[in-house]
Design a protein around this motif. Structure first.
Motif, short mmCIF file in Angstrom:
data_model
loop_
_atom_site.label_atom_id
_atom_site.label_comp_id
_atom_site.label_asym_id
_atom_site.label_seq_id
_atom_site.Cartn_x
_atom_site.Cartn_y
_atom_site.Cartn_z
N TYR A 91 0.71 -1.31 0.01
CA TYR A 91 -0.06 -0.02 -0.14
C TYR A 91 0.75 1.22 0.05
O TYR A 91 0.40 2.14 -0.69
CB TYR A 91 -1.05 0.06 1.21
CG TYR A 91 -1.45 1.56 1.62
CD1 TYR A 91 -2.36 1.94 0.86
CD2 TYR A 91 -0.97 1.97 2.57
CE1 TYR A 91 -2.87 3.28 1.19
CE2 TYR A 91 -1.48 3.32 3.25
CZ TYR A 91 -2.47 3.79 2.35
OH TYR A 91 -2.66 5.00 2.76
N LEU B 250 0.87 4.19 -2.75
CA LEU B 250 0.48 5.27 -2.57
C LEU B 250 1.51 6.44 -3.01
O LEU B 250 1.25 7.47 -3.73
CB LEU B 250 0.36 5.62 -1.01
CG LEU B 250 -0.15 7.04 -0.46
CD1 LEU B 250 -1.51 7.48 -1.26
CD2 LEU B 250 -0.45 6.99 0.90
N LYS C 80 -8.00 10.85 3.02
CA LYS C 80 -8.47 11.18 1.64
C LYS C 80 -7.00 11.48 0.56
O LYS C 80 -6.13 12.27 1.40
CB LYS C 80 -9.35 11.94 1.24
CG LYS C 80 -10.69 11.51 1.76
CD LYS C 80 -11.78 12.85 1.45
CE LYS C 80 -13.16 12.51 2.19
NZ LYS C 80 -14.11 13.53 1.86
N LEU C 81 -6.86 11.07 -0.50
CA LEU C 81 -6.14 11.53 -1.45
C LEU C 81 -6.68 12.27 -2.52
O LEU C 81 -7.38 11.63 -3.36
CB LEU C 81 -4.99 10.47 -1.86
CG LEU C 81 -4.07 11.03 -3.05
CD1 LEU C 81 -3.15 11.69 -2.29
CD2 LEU C 81 -3.57 9.95 -4.02
N LEU D 159 -8.21 6.63 1.23
CA LEU D 159 -6.92 5.81 1.39
C LEU D 159 -7.13 4.66 1.83
O LEU D 159 -6.27 3.48 1.19
CB LEU D 159 -5.93 6.51 2.55
CG LEU D 159 -5.37 7.95 2.19
CD1 LEU D 159 -4.63 8.39 3.39
CD2 LEU D 159 -4.52 7.98 0.92
N GLU E 21 -2.87 14.77 0.57
CA GLU E 21 -3.32 13.74 1.43
C GLU E 21 -4.22 14.54 2.71
O GLU E 21 -3.39 15.33 3.47
CB GLU E 21 -2.51 13.05 1.62
CG GLU E 21 -2.79 11.77 2.56
CD GLU E 21 -1.45 10.79 3.05
OE1 GLU E 21 -1.64 9.89 3.86
OE2 GLU E 21 -0.26 10.92 2.17
#
Length: 353
Positions: free
Chosen positions: A6, A10, A93-94, A334, A89
């Motif tokens: 992950y 990301l 959330k992104l 995320l 970020e």
């Protein structure tokens, strides 16, 4: 392990979101993807702005699964309150243009490709492809590399579906209609009004119902969305042009729908393209059965994707929510990215063809 994957995903997703990649202008994100593949010890392949990578132990004797999503985006609309290319970020959330559609799916599938390719004695080959021009169904996107990928037995198309399985997808045909009349003076009984002639065909389009109704996608939907006629108030128009938007369920080909419309109308009807066909996968297909065993639901998707251009069995499933696509301040949660990687791995590990 999942947390490590992950974090890697990301970081790469942030790079992509921070890099403009409008349709036909994806060269910089293609560079990023190719560089990442190279860093993983693989040889990236590239045609125009399409990038792909093949299993190291590829065998022609094994079936091949394509993992595909796109790295182009639409233009940011005027409603953005954040910087579209900031990759912000915040609060789980992104944010960023392309984060949801379809960067998260694209990167999750790439990370999963490398993880699956580590396995020895694999029953399948895997190909990951990050493609261009999906948002415009462009000729230089997935369609331009299909012949370079070889035989594909199953395609996984990464689009935001909340990691549920879109087992059917509507096709699209845009048609141009032209009704011809004869010009004349509006004050006298002269001419043959092209608007009135077009109205008969438009009324047929409005009321006609194709007989086959899909359990997943419902009926074929036809909408007249544009009309143009006349030059001035006192001249009976000799030409009336109109545009028809047709959303086709998986029970018809675009060609069948086009021929039916032509047969029932007097106007000259031309299709701009017949290549964006509907698609479906058998509900008994092993990949669907496995998805259901993992708790994934099935549904019919009203939105078009590169699935329409793939002449092999496909399943659309991906990270994020389609309702956020093309919206201002686009984002993914995320946790969606992490969950997407996990579910892709579980879905594709030891999958049957």
């Amino acid at each position: 392990m999942i947390n490590k994957l992950y974090q890697e995903a990301l970081e790469l997703l942030k790079k992509l979101v921070s890099t403009p990649s409008l349709s036909k202008e994806e060269n910089l994100t293609a560079d990023i993807l190719a560089d990442f593949i190279h860093q993983k010890g693989y040889t990236p392949q590239r045609h125009l702005n399409n990038v792909w990578v093949v299993s190291k132990d590829f065998s022609a004797d094994k079936p091949t699964i394509l993992l595909n999503s796109h790295h182009d985006t639409v233009k940011p609309n005027a409603g953005w309150t954040l910087e579209p290319y900031q990759a912000l970020e915040k609060e789980g959330k992104l944010y960023g243009l392309g984060s949801n559609d379809a960067g998260a799916s694209l990167i999750a599938l790439l990370i999963v490709f490398f993880e699956l390719d580590k396995e020895s004695n694999k029953t399948h080959n895997f190909i990951w492809a990050g493609t261009a021009e999906e948002e415009i169904s462009g000729a230089n996107g997935i369609a331009s590399i299909l012949d370079k990928l070889g035989k594909i037995d199953l395609g996984i198309v990464g689009e935001p579906t909340q990691m549920q399985m879109a087992v059917a997808e509507r096709g699209l045909v845009v048609m141009d209609g032209i009704a011809y009349g004869k010009a004349g003076h509006a004050a006298r009984e002269e001419g043959d009004n092209a608007i009135y002639k077009a109205m008969k065909d438009i009324e047929w389009i409005r009321t006609y119902q194709f007989s086959q109704v899909s359990d997943m996608l419902g009926k074929v939907k036809m909408s007249v969305t544009q009309i143009e006629a006349g030059t001035q108030h006192n001249v009976v128009p000799d030409v009336c042009k109109f545009v028809v938007d047709v959303r086709v369920n998986e029970l018809y080909s675009n060609q069948e729908v086009f021929e039916t419309i032509q047969a029932h109308t007097e106007s000259e009807i031309k299709a701009r393209s017949l290549r964006l066909n509907s698609s479906r996968i058998d509900l008994e297909h092993p990949i669907v059965q496995k998805g259901e065993s993992l708790g994934m639901s099935t549904y019919g998707s009203p939105t078009l994707s590169d699935q329409a251009l793939m002449p092999f069995t496909t399943l659309k499933i991906g990270v994020g929510d389609s309702a956020r696509s093309h919206t201002a301040d686009e984002f993914i949660y995320l946790k969606e990215l992490e969950e997407g990687i996990t579910l892709y791995l579980r879905l594709l590990d030891e999958v049957e063809e």
